[in-house]
Scaffold this motif. Structure first.
Motif, PDB file in Angstrom:
ATOM      1  N   ARG A  51       0.854  -1.196  -0.041  1.00 48.94           N
ATOM      2  CA  ARG A  51      -0.048  -0.002   0.143  1.00 48.94           C
ATOM      3  C   ARG A  51       0.836   1.282  -0.219  1.00 48.94           C
ATOM      4  N   HIS A  52       1.845   1.421   0.841  1.00 46.63           N
ATOM      5  CA  HIS A  52       2.707   2.620   0.963  1.00 46.63           C
ATOM      6  C   HIS A  52       4.037   2.191   0.385  1.00 46.63           C
TER       7      HIS A  52
ATOM      8  N   TYR B 174       3.880   9.868   0.623  1.00 45.59           N
ATOM      9  CA  TYR B 174       3.445   8.588   0.133  1.00 45.59           C
ATOM     10  C   TYR B 174       2.334   8.727  -1.037  1.00 45.59           C
TER      11      TYR B 174
ATOM     12  N   GLN C 151      -0.282   6.962  -3.599  1.00 46.96           N
ATOM     13  CA  GLN C 151      -1.140   6.057  -3.807  1.00 46.96           C
ATOM     14  C   GLN C 151      -1.164   5.908  -5.422  1.00 46.96           C
TER      15      GLN C 151
ATOM     16  N   ASP D 161      -2.287   4.209  -8.927  1.00 47.57           N
ATOM     17  CA  ASP D 161      -3.494   3.770  -9.528  1.00 47.57           C
ATOM     18  C   ASP D 161      -3.173   2.687 -10.322  1.00 47.57           C
TER      19      ASP D 161
ATOM     20  N   LYS E 282     -12.191   0.960  -2.533  1.00 42.67           N
ATOM     21  CA  LYS E 282     -10.899   1.949  -3.127  1.00 42.67           C
ATOM     22  C   LYS E 282     -10.990   2.987  -2.373  1.00 42.67           C
TER      23      LYS E 282
ATOM     24  N   GLU F 165     -10.945   4.438   4.014  1.00 40.06           N
ATOM     25  CA  GLU F 165      -9.907   4.656   4.742  1.00 40.06           C
ATOM     26  C   GLU F 165     -10.108   4.252   6.303  1.00 40.06           C
TER      27      GLU F 165
END
Ligand SMILES: Nc1ncnc2c1ncn2[C@@H]1O[C@H](COP(=O)(O)OP(=O)(O)OP(=O)(O)O)[C@@H](O)[C@H]1O
Ligand SMILES: CC(C)(CO)[C@@H](O)C(=O)NCCC(=O)O
Ligand SMILES: [Mn+2]
Length: 895
Positions: A223-224, A236, A238, A240, A553, A556
């Motif tokens: 993820r990161h 960081y 994200q 796609d 998506k 959080e």
């Protein structure tokens, strides 16, 4: 209820029993009887996070023998035996090693689990197959010049044979047949040596293939992983997945490879440069007499390159050459000043030399990379290789160059696993384990202190992997000595780790100019602590995305972003609470000397993590409160504290169970409306209206309306109740609420933690508690029987009733977490299966409904219940006060 001083100040819910249930506290002092089952339950065996359960190829799995047997054998016809555990990237400077460890089987599929799985359709028809084996991926590096250390490490851990803890299937392999994937030049150069020393053959994988495969895997699955680094700020990114390609991959190892990547396995090495990491380290060593790469890098932090580099100002009499966009401080010629003087090398400060070198090489790499990006019209450049070494100034310099030359068009990005691209790629080239199939939700990264450190240095014999030991539930005394000596080393390391570390925030002076870094200290983070940047990757194929998330998506889990202020606040809370937690943990293990030592080591380790994060909040990727709280639990487990709150939980369960019958009687005497209110209040552990505390969110009436509509023939079909604490919370709050739902004909699934966290009730403990509660209540008993939670009681039931449930079932499933919070992107497959038919979710407690998920939206009706036991949070979220309550009902179809 009397305030409970055993509760955790972080998610302090232990104190709440609710005014209505005041008796629970009193009962706790004296009686305590009647809590038999729960109280005598053995501490939950070390049940590693669901993912750490044996991860096997379950395709074609079948129960062998009687399903109702205590531990029926499960046949795994497709379980492959020749799983390789190790891959290498042997470069010109460093050897990178990625290895995989599995766990011995800990949790057997008990009756409760089997019957739940059967009910959820997970055994028949709903059979899942996990192409990927679960376990952990570890990352280690060594200096190529010290190849022997690497060989010793492999040999001591028997990695080439599948690890020291490997079951018999592995040790049976003939050493002659062992093949290990390897990439990098050393795979060719040292093949004979590996054969000689370890008896293994290296199977060579192409270096560029591996770099690309590794980078693609990381960008897809972690993820990161990628971040930008500009002016000292790490951010960081994200990525796609649909917008990843094409990009430029620049691997800065000894030399530099520049690769245009167009897709999986689709790439072209478009350029390279021989001026790379080897150049910096080699020239630097010759010129400064440094003994290690880190020492050289450290020197640069105190350097002033203007004594060595010829600047534009040196040439233009202090002026900018503004016509062509060059400021006076721009380097016109690296090392240019050293020509005109009649100085010797020894007349220059090593610090200045190191900085000049670092800038020369970083700019050069940045510039060549940019030119290649331009050549192919690429906007994104990912930099890998160990030259970067997570060093802020190096990254800033490269970013600056890319930004400067591209006039902001192209972006330099960095990867957390920077140096392991090739090794990861080689690991993935094993065909059988199909790492390719892993999804982001199958990976959990952990940052154990005991992870073999990333670094060339091995002090003394290689340390046994603490993690592997931690997963054995009973302390084996053979291991103990090793463990303790490890801890001694840790305490020493821990001190280094917490030592002050410079954060060099370079200041730019307009075009192309960089002032020298303003280093605040003079120690570069040691290799051991740098290891904390790269955790251990847990591969957990049994994790799933919760199917009822409205938009996975966008989801959080963390409600609040941890900015530096938030961090400071939480660090203080966690640090203040640490001594108390250590006391509890040590007591939970009998207060022995060994437990005390482990307690000390835990305190040290966790403090070191806190210090590390305080100094660099982004060190472990994007870290929210949920992660921070989970880190604490993981850290306890790492030091073999199985369940710090075990006796506290048992005591509270006993006390609460003792008063449950009275509570149920009182509830049953109420009319339906009053009862529902009393139930919700009971869960909230406070009287919303009489206590002077407000309900800052109060959707009770809306919920009531929906619930009472049940009577008109539309009850919820299945409710998932996410329970929180042991004791009053679950016994006097959630179980009575569950009972009400069952009474209405709603199936109830109690969702509890897989692993202990604070005083949270676990899925292992819950059936015992339910069984005990069911002794006093027919509704619960029938439902528990129908849900397969009670077996013994079945003896007294007529045979013809056995297969014909007279009640909707009450079930228990584990959530896949060992944290007080929940991240719905990664839940157990059991929970995911249970969610399929659910139309009501009830999230209870601060951790699961406030700190995380307050803003989460689900595809079905959701009720979030919590009392806000934190003044700061109450103010921040609702402009409210401590002890305010939330009763937030979010129906999908607003009526
Ligand atoms: N502890 C260390 N010891 C030596 N070099 C280090 C260390 N840490 C970082 N480096 C830097 O990393 C570089 C090596 O990076 P990396 O491991 O990615 O390349 P490599 O695979 O050894 O080289 P190549 O791919 O060119 O064969 C070194 O040249 C040096 O600049
Ligand atoms: C030779 C390799 C590929 C070995 O990893 C690497 O060191 C490299 O890319 N060097 C740069 C060679 C060049 O000038 O293209
Ligand atoms: Mn390499």
């Amino acid at each position: 209820m009397a305030a409970n001083n055993n509760s955790d100040p972080i998610l302090d819910e232990g104190g709440g029993g609710g005014v209505k249930h005041e008796a629970a506290g009193e009962a706790g002092e004296g009686k305590g009887g009647g809590g038999g089952a729960a109280a005598t339950q053995a501490p939950a065996a070390m049940l590693p996070r669901s993912g750490s359960r044996p991860q096997l190829d379950l395709s074609g799995a079948a129960i062998h023998g009687n399903l109702e047997d205590r531990n029926p054998t499960i046949l795994l016809p497709n379980q492959s035996d020749d799983i390789s555990h190790l891959a290498l990237d042997i470069g010109g400077s460093l050897i990178k090693l990625v290895y995989f460890s599995r766990h011995a089987e800990h949790s057997s599929e008990d009756k409760r689990k089997l019957s739940t799985k059967r009910r959820l359709g997970m055994l028949n028809g709903g059979r899942r197959s996990y192409p990927v084996l679960g376990g952990r991926l570890h990352f280690v590096k060594f200096e190529t010049g010290k190849l022997n250390e690497c060989l010793d490490f492999i040999s001591s851990k028997q990695l080439h044979r599948g690890g020291v803890d490997s079951p018999s299937w592995c040790s049976g392999a003939q050493p002659d047949n062992i093949v290990i994937k390897a990439t990098g030049g050393g795979a060719f150069k040292y093949a004979d040596l590996f054969k000689e020393r370890l008896g293994v053959s290296l199977e060579k994988e192409d270096e560029m293939d591996c770099l690309v495969a590794g980078a693609n895997f990381l960008l897809k699955s972690i993820r990161h992983e990628a971040f930008t680094h500009m002016d000292g700020q790490k951010e960081y990114v994200q990525i796609d997945q649909n917008d990843l390609f094409p990009f430029l991959l620049v691997n800065v190892g000894s030399g530099v490879s520049i690769i245009k990547v167009d897709g999986h396995g689709k790439f072209q090495r478009v350029s390279g440069t021989n001026v790379g990491g080897g150049t910096y380290w080699g020239l630097g060593r010759l010129m400064t007499k440094c003994k290690s790469f880190d020492e050289l890098l450290e020197l640069s932090q105190r350097g002033d390159n203007s004594t060595i580099d010829m600047l534009v100002g040196d040439i233009y009499g202090g002026l900018d050459y503004s016509k062509i966009g060059l400021s006076a401080s721009t380097i016109a010629s690296s090392f240019g000043k050293t020509i005109s003087d009649d100085k010797e090398l020894s007349d220059y400060r090593p610090e200045d030399i190191s900085l000049s070198l670092l800038r020369m090489i970083s700019y050069n790499i940045g510039q060549i990379s940019y030119l290649n990006a331009l050549r192919y019209g690429l906007k994104r450049i990912f930099f890998g290789g160990f030259f970067i070494r997570g060093h802020a100034y190096t990254m800033d310099t490269i970013s600056f160059a890319v930004n400067f030359w591209s006039k902001g068009e192209a972006k330099a990005m960095f990867l957390r696993h920077e140096g392991f691209l090739g090794a990861l790629g080689a690991f993935m080239s094993y065909e059988k384990h199909g790492l390719d199939d892993l999804r982001i939700h199958h990976l959990v990264e952990r940052f154990p202190m005991g992870a073999p450190y990333v670094g060339g240095k091995i002090h003394g014999p290689p340390l046994g992997d603490l993690n592997e030991k931690a997963s054995t539930s009973t302390l084996d005394h053979g291991n103990l000595n090793g463990f303790i000596s490890w801890m001694e080393k840790f305490v020493q390391k821990g001190t280094q780790i917490t030592a002050p570390v410079p954060v060099g925030f370079p200041v730019t002076t307009g075009m192309g100019g960089f002032e020298r870094p303003t280093a605040k200290g003079d120690i570069l983070r040691s290799d051991a602590s740098a290891a904390l940047n790269v955790g251990v990757l847990h591969l957990v194929p049994t994790l799933d995305v919760f199917p009822l998330l409205e938009d996975p998506k966008m989801y959080e889990p963390n409600t609040i972003d941890l900015d530096l202020n938030e961090y400071k606040y939480w660090f203080k809370i966690l640090s203040d609470h640490l001594p108390d937690l250590v006391d509890k943990a040590v007591a939970s293990e009998g207060g022995t000397d060994d437990a005390k030592r482990r307690g000390d080591a835990f305190a040290h380790a966790f403090s070191a993590h806190l210090a590390r994060l305080m100094e660099e909040p982004a060190a472990y990727g994007k870290f929210g409160l949920a992660n921070l709280l989970e880190l604490r639990e993981e850290c306890l487990r790492e030091f073999q504290f199985v369940d710090a709150y075990v006796s506290i939980k048992q005591r509270e369960n006993e006390a609460s169970l003792a008063v449950l019958p009275d509570l149920l009687m009182e509830l049953d005497s109420m009319n339906e409306e009053a009862r529902l209110l009393a139930l919700i209040e009971g869960v909230l552990a406070a009287n919303i209206f009489d206590w002077g505390s407000r309900a800052c969110i109060d959707d009770f009436d809306m919920f009531k309306k929906r619930m009472l509509a049940d009577k008109k023939g539309q009850p919820y079909k299945r409710a998932l109740l996410f329970v929180d604490n042991s004791g009053a919370d679950v016994v006097l709050g959630m179980i009575p609420l569950a009972r009400e739902l069952l009474r209405n004909g709603t199936e109830v699934v109690l969702v509890a933690n897989s692993l202990p966290a604070l005083n949270d009730v676990t899925a292992n403990e819950l059936p015992g508690i339910v069984a005990e509660a069911a002794k006093h209540c027919g509704i619960l008993r029938k439902a528990a029987e129908a849900g397969g939670l009670i077996f013994d009681a079945m003896a007294g039931i007529q045979d013809d009733l056995k297969d014909e449930p007279v009640s909707v079932p009450l079930m228990v499933v584990e959530n896949g977490c060992g944290s007080p919070c929940i991240d719905f992107r990664q839940v157990s497959s059991e929970l995911a299966a249970a969610a399929k038919d659910a139309d009501l979710l009830i999230l209870e407690g601060m951790g699961r409904s406030l700190h995380t998920n307050l803003n989460a939206r689900f595809k079905c009706d959701t009720l979030k219940l919590a009392m806000v036991k934190n003044q700061r949070l109450a103010e921040k979220l609702f402009n409210g006060n401590i002890y305010d309550c939330i009763c937030k009902f979010e129906p999908v179809h607003l009526t």
